[in-house]
Design a protein around this motif. Structure first.
Motif, short mmCIF file in Angstrom:
data_model
loop_
_atom_site.label_atom_id
_atom_site.label_comp_id
_atom_site.label_asym_id
_atom_site.label_seq_id
_atom_site.Cartn_x
_atom_site.Cartn_y
_atom_site.Cartn_z
N ARG A 65 0.82 -1.22 0.00
CA ARG A 65 0.00 0.00 0.00
C ARG A 65 0.85 1.26 0.00
N ASN A 66 2.13 1.13 0.23
CA ASN A 66 3.05 2.25 0.06
C ASN A 66 4.35 1.66 -0.46
N HIS A 67 5.13 2.49 -1.14
CA HIS A 67 6.33 1.98 -1.82
C HIS A 67 5.95 0.78 -2.69
N ALA A 68 4.88 0.98 -3.46
CA ALA A 68 4.30 -0.13 -4.21
C ALA A 68 5.16 -0.55 -5.40
N LYS A 69 5.90 0.39 -5.95
CA LYS A 69 6.70 0.07 -7.15
C LYS A 69 8.13 -0.24 -6.72
N GLY A 70 8.56 -1.45 -6.97
CA GLY A 70 9.90 -1.81 -6.53
C GLY A 70 10.42 -3.06 -7.20
N VAL A 71 11.57 -3.51 -6.68
CA VAL A 71 12.27 -4.66 -7.26
C VAL A 71 13.03 -5.38 -6.15
N CYS A 72 13.07 -6.72 -6.26
CA CYS A 72 13.79 -7.52 -5.26
C CYS A 72 15.28 -7.53 -5.56
N VAL A 73 16.07 -7.52 -4.49
CA VAL A 73 17.52 -7.70 -4.63
C VAL A 73 18.00 -8.71 -3.59
N ALA A 74 19.15 -9.29 -3.83
CA ALA A 74 19.71 -10.23 -2.86
C ALA A 74 21.22 -10.09 -2.83
N GLY A 75 21.80 -10.53 -1.73
CA GLY A 75 23.25 -10.44 -1.55
C GLY A 75 23.60 -10.79 -0.12
N TYR A 76 24.55 -10.07 0.43
CA TYR A 76 24.96 -10.37 1.81
C TYR A 76 25.51 -9.12 2.47
N PHE A 77 25.57 -9.18 3.79
CA PHE A 77 26.22 -8.12 4.55
C PHE A 77 27.48 -8.70 5.15
N GLU A 78 28.58 -7.97 4.96
CA GLU A 78 29.86 -8.42 5.48
C GLU A 78 30.20 -7.58 6.69
N GLY A 79 30.01 -8.14 7.89
CA GLY A 79 30.33 -7.41 9.12
C GLY A 79 31.84 -7.35 9.31
N ASN A 80 32.31 -6.27 9.97
CA ASN A 80 33.76 -6.14 10.20
C ASN A 80 34.11 -6.15 11.68
N THR A 88 25.28 -6.87 20.48
CA THR A 88 25.60 -8.30 20.47
C THR A 88 25.06 -9.01 19.22
N ALA A 89 24.31 -8.28 18.36
CA ALA A 89 23.74 -8.94 17.17
C ALA A 89 24.87 -9.53 16.32
N SER A 90 24.70 -10.80 15.94
CA SER A 90 25.79 -11.50 15.25
C SER A 90 26.06 -10.91 13.87
N VAL A 91 25.10 -10.14 13.34
CA VAL A 91 25.27 -9.54 12.03
C VAL A 91 26.48 -8.59 12.01
N PHE A 92 26.87 -8.07 13.17
CA PHE A 92 27.98 -7.11 13.21
C PHE A 92 29.33 -7.77 13.42
N ALA A 93 29.34 -9.06 13.77
CA ALA A 93 30.61 -9.76 13.93
C ALA A 93 31.27 -9.93 12.56
N VAL A 94 32.54 -10.28 12.55
CA VAL A 94 33.22 -10.49 11.28
C VAL A 94 32.58 -11.68 10.59
N GLY A 95 32.12 -11.47 9.36
CA GLY A 95 31.50 -12.58 8.63
C GLY A 95 30.32 -12.11 7.80
N ARG A 96 29.76 -13.05 7.05
CA ARG A 96 28.68 -12.71 6.12
C ARG A 96 27.32 -13.11 6.65
N THR A 97 26.32 -12.26 6.43
CA THR A 97 24.92 -12.57 6.74
C THR A 97 24.12 -12.40 5.46
N PRO A 98 23.37 -13.43 5.04
CA PRO A 98 22.59 -13.28 3.80
C PRO A 98 21.49 -12.23 3.93
N VAL A 99 21.22 -11.56 2.83
CA VAL A 99 20.27 -10.44 2.83
C VAL A 99 19.30 -10.60 1.66
N VAL A 100 18.01 -10.38 1.92
CA VAL A 100 17.01 -10.24 0.86
C VAL A 100 16.45 -8.83 0.97
N GLY A 101 16.55 -8.06 -0.10
CA GLY A 101 16.16 -6.65 -0.02
C GLY A 101 15.19 -6.25 -1.11
#
Lengths: 362, 199
Positions: A65-80, A88-101
């Motif tokens: 109902r908002n931001h109706a026009k868009g496109v899917c993307v995928a990849g990863y986040f590389e924490g440092n 303490t969220a593990s996403v910030f530790a060194v390593g990759r977390t998969p992402v769907v955007g």
């Protein structure tokens, strides 16, 4: 404990019946009140989404109902590891977390021209290894126009298109802005903002404040931003309504696209409950890692389609602040998600989606 | 040996009143949290999930207690239609208090949401991600919540009817455990019938 009254001659039963009826009416009435049915002027998630629907040109079944026009993307986040001292969220530790955007433009119309608004958005879902998730919805502006859901609703009403001209009534908008001086920072940004030719050259701000929670349980007020590696692009091409997705496809074909997650730490007293106010520029900013997007897919078949990017879905180590927009976003996104999934599921009482629109508009 | 008991067992009464409070709170939390756009949305949602699981566990315990301690019989002079309504509504209440938390859990699983009971405690998904299944389950969760609330209203109305109009001891048998028809052997009527005697 025999009842002294014989059952056959109950006196004053009228009063007793009234008591029973009263109890049922009071309980039912309280329920209806809490559900918002007795207060048609109170803002509810449903009324907010109804208004977004109206501004998007009616119901577009199956679409957000908002931001109706868009496109899917995928990849990863590389924490440092640099933000791990604060969360303490593990996403910030060194390593990759998969992402769907999902990249999108604001507004409820899935066929809106890409150049109709100067704002682009990026929503992300990080899937953490422990099964927890971090969802965030970010926009390419530094501050939000308003601070409260009520003001956001009023802004939508003020921005309703006049059926005669197809455009919002300037006098109504001017009256809204006059009544809402907190919009000044956003309006100053909007004055110079131009619709970008690419999603990839934009930087995206989380806008609302959150808390990072460290290993000692200490809270740190933060805001975050995904800052593009790609250089600022050219202005949008004229005379083309659907250039953002082809541009994204073109750029991804040449290689992964990158953003840096910059986390700004608040000082005591910096507002966490007002998304219209930026924090001072000299605040400490951490580079928490790199977002790498590698692929895109149409939103009607890609993995982002069934995701509600509710910014209050957070892993241990991140928590919502007292920003009143967060709860409102959560409630309204949930209603939008329910409406569009019901349409896809052909739940009676909803309009089933049609799939005749041009691919580029999805 | 068998005697006709006239009260609910103590565990049944404790569970009844505790769950009455929890379920009623849950219904109000649910209808409130989907409507409100205030900060209440987030904290009501945070209560709703762990409370739902607590109700599910209590409902299972209660079902066992119920099956091991048959409830006192309804008054003999109660019209057959009212007896039928009493039995059906009670089993409907049991079905809903077990189904609602399960549907909620399944619905969040199908919607792809992590089922967080606290900031760090997550329940596993009980269904694979599927937005169409989510839509149906979320719809069922809402519709059945209204049905549960209406059944509660009928239940409360019927209890008050027994207590105020018929005055037949049915309400008292759940309220304070005193027998509605004191036996001469137990003159004060304050007996909680030991379920082993009734087996």
């Amino acid at each position: 404990m025999h009842d002294p009254q014989p059952l056959s001659h109950p006196p004053r039963n009228g009063l007793r019946w009234a008591l029973i009826a009263g109890a049922v009416v009071v309980a039912g009435g309280a329920f209806a009140y809490v559900g918002g049915w007795l207060t048609p002027h109170r803002l509810t998630a449903q009324r907010l989404v109804d208004e977004l629907q109206r501004n998007g040109g009616g119901v577009h079944p199956g679409y957000r109902r908002n931001h109706a026009k868009g496109v899917c993307v995928a990849g990863y986040f590389e924490g440092n590891g640099k933000a791990s001292a604060y969360s303490t969220a593990s996403v910030f530790a060194v390593g990759r977390t998969p992402v769907v955007g999902r990249f999108a433009i604001p507004g409820g119309n899935p066929y809106a021209p890409d150049g109709s608004v100067p704002i682009r958005s990026l929503a992300l879902r990080f899937n953490l290894p422990n099964g927890q998730q971090w969802r965030t919805g970010m926009n390419s502006m530094p501050v939000f126009p308003v601070a409260t859901p009520q003001a956001f609703y009023a802004l939508q009403v003020a921005g309703e298109k006049d059926p005669a001209t197809g455009k919002p009534d300037p006098a109504r908008l001017a009256a809204f802005f006059a009544a809402h001086p907190e919009t000044a920072a956003f309006r100053a940004w909007a004055k110079t903002a131009r619709p970008s030719a690419s999603f990839v050259t934009e930087s995206y701000s989380g806008i609302d404040a959150f808390y990072f929670i460290d290993a000692k349980g200490q809270r740190h007020a933060v805001r975050w931003q995904m800052v593009a590696d790609a250089a600022n692009g050219t202005p949008a091409p004229a005379g083309d309504d659907n250039y953002l997705i082809p541009d994204l496809q073109h750029r991804l074909a040449t290689g992964p696209q990158r953003w840096h997650l910059l986390v700004t730490l608040a000082h005591p007293g910096d507002p966490t409950d007002d998304a219209t106010k930026a924090w001072p520029a000299e605040r400490t900013t951490l580079d928490a890692g790199t977002l790498v997007l590698t692929s895109e897919q149409p939103q009607d078949s890609g993995p982002c389609r069934d995701i509600n990017y509710d910014p209050t879905v957070l892993p241990a180590g991140i928590a919502i602040s007292d920003d009143p927009l967060l709860s409102a976003r959560s409630a309204a996104y949930a209603d939008s998600y329910l409406r569009r999934t019901r349409e896809e599921a052909h739940v009676p009482g909803t309009t089933a989606p049609t799939r005749t629109q041009p691919e580029a508009a999805r | 040996m068998s005697i006709t008991h006239t009260t609910f067992s103590l565990p049944a009464r404790v569970l009844h009143w505790a769950m009455a409070v929890l379920i009623l709170a849950m219904l109000f939390i649910g209808v409130g949290m989907v409507a409100t756009v205030s900060e209440k949305h987030s904290w009501l949602l945070a209560i709703h999930k762990p409370l739902g699981i607590a109700i599910l566990l209590l409902a299972i315990v209660r079902l066992v207690v119920r099956l091991r301690n048959p409830p006192p019989p309804l008054p003999g002079d109660l019209p057959a239609l009212q007896k039928l309504a009493a039995h059906l509504s009670h089993w409907l209440l049991y079905a809903l208090m077990i189904a609602m938390p399960l549907i909620g859990w399944a619905m969040l699983s199908a919607g792809g949401y992590p089922v967080m009971l606290s900031h760090s405690l997550r329940l596993p998904a009980i269904l694979p991600e599927n937005a169409l299944v989510f839509a149906w389950l979320r719809t069922a969760h809402g519709v059945l919540a209204y049905l549960l609330f209406l059944t509660f209203l009928a239940h409360m109305g019927a209890a008050l009817y027994h207590g105020l109009i018929r005055r037949d001891g049915v309400l008292r048998s759940m309220a304070n455990g005193r027998a509605r028809d004191p036996s001469p052997l137990m003159p004060d009527g304050a007996c909680v019938v030991n379920e082993r005697l009734t087996d």
